[in-house]
Write a protein that holds these residues in place. Structure first.
Motif, PDB file in Angstrom:
ATOM      1  N   HIS A 184       0.894  -1.484   0.144  1.00 31.81           N
ATOM      2  CA  HIS A 184      -0.129  -0.157  -0.061  1.00 31.81           C
ATOM      3  C   HIS A 184       0.848   1.350  -0.010  1.00 31.81           C
ATOM      4  O   HIS A 184       2.022   1.111   0.366  1.00 31.81           O
ATOM      5  N   ASP A 185       0.376   2.454  -0.304  1.00 28.75           N
ATOM      6  CA  ASP A 185       1.028   3.570  -0.328  1.00 28.75           C
ATOM      7  C   ASP A 185       0.746   4.036   1.008  1.00 28.75           C
ATOM      8  O   ASP A 185      -0.357   4.528   1.257  1.00 28.75           O
ATOM      9  N   CYS A 186       1.806   4.342   1.882  1.00 27.69           N
ATOM     10  CA  CYS A 186       1.701   4.832   3.082  1.00 27.69           C
ATOM     11  C   CYS A 186       1.136   6.212   3.228  1.00 27.69           C
ATOM     12  O   CYS A 186       0.362   6.596   4.226  1.00 27.69           O
ATOM     13  N   SER A 187       1.368   6.930   2.199  1.00 26.88           N
ATOM     14  CA  SER A 187       0.903   8.231   2.469  1.00 26.88           C
ATOM     15  C   SER A 187      -0.449   8.703   1.791  1.00 26.88           C
ATOM     16  O   SER A 187      -0.830   9.947   2.024  1.00 26.88           O
ATOM     17  N   SER A 188      -0.880   7.696   1.192  1.00 24.16           N
ATOM     18  CA  SER A 188      -2.334   8.182   0.652  1.00 24.16           C
ATOM     19  C   SER A 188      -3.319   8.351   1.447  1.00 24.16           C
ATOM     20  O   SER A 188      -4.212   9.373   1.191  1.00 24.16           O
ATOM     21  N   GLY A 189      -3.441   8.016   2.802  1.00 22.15           N
ATOM     22  CA  GLY A 189      -4.398   8.652   3.615  1.00 22.15           C
ATOM     23  C   GLY A 189      -4.398  10.012   4.095  1.00 22.15           C
ATOM     24  O   GLY A 189      -5.570  10.632   4.582  1.00 22.15           O
TER      25      GLY A 189
ATOM     26  N   THR B  19      -4.377  12.898   3.518  1.00 22.90           N
ATOM     27  CA  THR B  19      -4.402  13.868   2.474  1.00 22.90           C
ATOM     28  C   THR B  19      -5.253  15.125   2.919  1.00 22.90           C
ATOM     29  O   THR B  19      -5.562  15.957   2.499  1.00 22.90           O
TER      30      THR B  19
ATOM     31  N   LYS C  66      -5.902  11.940   9.187  1.00 22.02           N
ATOM     32  CA  LYS C  66      -6.504  11.065   8.018  1.00 22.02           C
ATOM     33  C   LYS C  66      -8.220  11.003   7.978  1.00 22.02           C
ATOM     34  O   LYS C  66      -8.394  10.840   9.365  1.00 22.02           O
TER      35      LYS C  66
ATOM     36  N   GLU D  29     -11.742  11.671   5.630  1.00 21.59           N
ATOM     37  CA  GLU D  29     -12.122  12.059   4.125  1.00 21.59           C
ATOM     38  C   GLU D  29     -12.889  13.392   4.413  1.00 21.59           C
ATOM     39  O   GLU D  29     -13.321  13.990   5.316  1.00 21.59           O
TER      40      GLU D  29
END
Lengths: 403, 228
Positions: free
Chosen positions: B12-17, B19, B190, B192
């Motif tokens: 997974h991409d650790c930085s994705s969450g 944002t 983290k 939405e």
């Protein structure tokens, strides 16, 4: 123009009856308070000011922070002098009053008038100061009235504890001939954190000095600060550009001068319009505008001052002002078949060398069509010709008339 | 991309969450008891830059802000890439408004070394203008005991149901791990973002007197309405 909520803590203790400040200490203090309220509400219409008294029966809030200047001034009437000042309680109540201000976006500020001696110890004051700093409340102290080394030391310690990036100030006003409010006008308490001095302060200072109002440009910075600022900035830029513009002046035609003058008045109007609308960022942008548009203005001004005109100017002015006499001269010459003066020859050759001038004359002659190819040939050949050729040319158009 | 995790990051991409920092209303972020005014804005950055305390982008933004406010503290900000509290007082209060309502799933905090990391975090939601006495008196929506986390790999979960419509969050850090001051390098969120915005009701029209024509009922037609 910082958005601020201010609480002013007034000292109405017995020590305020003393007459060493004209007319007596309490009145001098009241005048200063009135001036501060005016300055604050004027620098930003959303600013609020509140007042509380520190002496008397106890700390009492007279007005909670409000932007209504009338209410603030009204509550200054009928205040009684008596009791002892309680500085610590006064500051803490002021902080509480500011905490419950309506507009949370305002910066908090307390202004304290410390006239009588301070009975609290330094440690307590420093603790209060740190608490104010922690809650980002600024504090201005006006040290007047009783002169006491311990008092000064304590107030300086308090200021050091509160001060965060020079937002807090202390002013020591000794007794003397000038009024308390006059001394305060030039301090950061009025001018507010070095934001270039409010127009109110400048105007009040000018009035206090007793002289004629020293407003530049005849505009009251009080009434229209942005206009005054814009005019001041444009004046400075004009001065800076005048040397450069003077060099350009010699090459410019009179047409530009006239056009520039006509434009300059409209430019003034647009500059002031922009100034009245703009914020500080807009002022930066409009100064760039003014850089470009002032170039023409500079040329116009420089030329109007640049008296000795060049030969080009002479010729241009001659042309613009005296086309008819030259037309008459040309007609005269066409009638004369005799010799001409060398001077008039020179004039003629100069005149004929100017194509546009010649074609305009030919157009005004009856029966001559400048677009006629033969006439165009004549024009081309006429440029470097002497008298005989001119005579021939004059003969030819009449021949064409006959055709 | 070096996440400095102790697990493998290939899946997974650790930085994705992380944002939510894009939805922070950065100019309105403020803090109480900060040593350098305005330095709080430097702790909100992309997850990849969480350990980067020089913060070039932040410097430019801060220089712009300070220039506009005509303050001459540029030299300070060129050096200061983190948030620090005043000497001798490790308490910090950070107010973070968002540009739209967000749902926060977890929070990550990177503190300073030598005991200057915060030890506890208390969160208040949608309350403006809290100061220290308010924060100490009020019950927080959630509290966490923090540990020293210099790599920024730990995240603190929220009780998601309480963090559903967050327009602004205020974080109170009452203590540090024994240090004289509290230093915070990075705060990440983290979750939405929703598109909803909270706006003040802009225009309200008040009536001094009732206008009968506004109160006609169908049955009565032209007559005046009957008030019981």
């Amino acid at each position: 123009m910082v958005l601020e909520a201010t609480m002013i803590c007034i000292d109405n203790s017995e020590w305020m009856r003393n007459g060493d400040y004209a007319p007596f200490r309490f009145q001098a203090q009241a005048d200063a308070v009135n001036l501060i309220c005016g300055a604050k509400t004027q620098s930003n219409p959303e600013n609020t000011v509140g007042i509380l008294t520190m002496a008397g029966k106890g700390v009492r809030v007279l007005v909670t922070p409000t932007s209504d200047l009338g209410k603030i001034l009204a509550c200054m009437h009928g205040l009684e002098i008596g009791g002892e000042m309680n500085l610590a309680a006064g500051i803490q109540v002021a902080q509480l009053a500011l905490k419950h201000r309506q507009n949370k976006k305002q910066q908090q500020r307390i202004i304290v008038f410390a006239g009588s001696t301070v009975k609290h110890d330094k440690k307590l004051l420093e603790m209060i100061g740190r608490k104010l700093k922690k809650n980002s409340v600024a504090l201005d102290i006006v040290n007047f009235g009783e002169e006491d080394e311990a008092k000064t030391e304590k107030l300086e310690a308090l200021l050091a504890a509160v001060n965060n990036n020079d937002t807090s100030h202390i002013v020591h006003v000794p007794a003397g001939p000038s009024a308390l409010s006059d001394v305060l006008i030039s301090t950061p308490i009025f001018t507010g954190d070095g934001e270039g001095g409010s127009g109110f302060a400048a105007a009040a200072a000018a009035a206090a000095a007793g002289g004629v109002s020293g407003f530049d440009f005849g505009v009251d910075p009080n009434l229209d600060p942005e206009l005054a600022l814009a005019l001041r900035v444009s004046m400075e830029e004009e001065r800076a550009r005048q040397e450069a513009a003077a060099k350009k002046a010699s090459g410019d035609a009179a047409k530009q001068e006239k056009g520039g003058e006509g434009q300059s008045s409209s430019q003034d109007a647009t500059m002031t319009d922009r100034a009245s609308v703009g914020t500080s960022e807009a002022e930066n942008k409009s100064s760039d505008f003014m850089d470009d548009e002032n170039a023409l203005l500079q040329q116009a001004l420089a030329m109007s001052m640049d008296e000795p005109a060049s030969s080009d100017d002479i010729r241009d002015t001659d042309m613009s002002e005296a086309t008819d006499p030259e037309l008459a001269l040309a007609l005269q010459m066409s009638v004369q078949e005799g010799g001409k003066d060398s001077g008039s020859e020179k004039d003629m050759s100069k005149l004929l060398a100017d194509q546009s001038f010649v074609s305009s004359i030919l157009a005004s002659l009856p029966g001559v069509d400048p677009n006629d190819p033969s006439v165009k040939d004549l024009l081309a050949s006429m440029q470097n010709q002497s008298e005989p050729d001119q005579k021939k040319n004059e003969d030819k158009p009449p021949k064409e008339e006959e055709k | 991309m070096a996440c400095l995790h102790d697990h493998s990051c290939e899946d997974h991409d650790c930085s994705s969450g992380w944002t939510l920092y894009e939805h922070i209303d950065l100019p309105k972020v403020s803090a109480l008891n900060e040593a350098v005014p305005g330095s709080v804005k430097s702790v909100f950055k992309a997850w990849e830059q969480r350990l980067n305390s020089s913060g070039l982008k932040f410097k430019r933004l801060l220089i712009e802000i300070q220039f506009r406010n005509k303050k001459a503290h540029w030299s300070y900000f060129l050096l200061q890439g983190h948030l620090e509290s005043n000497e001798g007082d490790p308490e910090l209060l950070v107010y973070i408004p968002f540009t739209s309502d967000v749902k926060i799933k977890s929070i990550s905090v990177v503190g300073g070394v030598d005991g200057t990391s915060p030890s506890k975090m208390r969160a208040f939601i949608n309350k403006e203008g809290i100061d220290f006495s308010d924060a100490q008196g009020m019950q927080a929506v959630q509290e966490w005991d923090l540990v020293e986390n210099f790599q920024g790999t730990l995240e603190y979960q929220t009780r998601y149901s309480k963090f559903q419509n967050v327009a602004s969050i205020t974080l109170h850090f009452p203590n540090s791990f024994g240090g004289d001051t509290t230093k915070i390098e990075y705060i990440g969120f983290k979750g939405e973002a929703t598109k909803l915005k909270r706006d003040v009701v802009a225009t309200i029209v008040y009536e001094l007197r009732p206008n009968p024509s506004d109160h006609k009922t169908k049955a009565e037609g032209g007559g005046l309405s009957h008030v019981e």
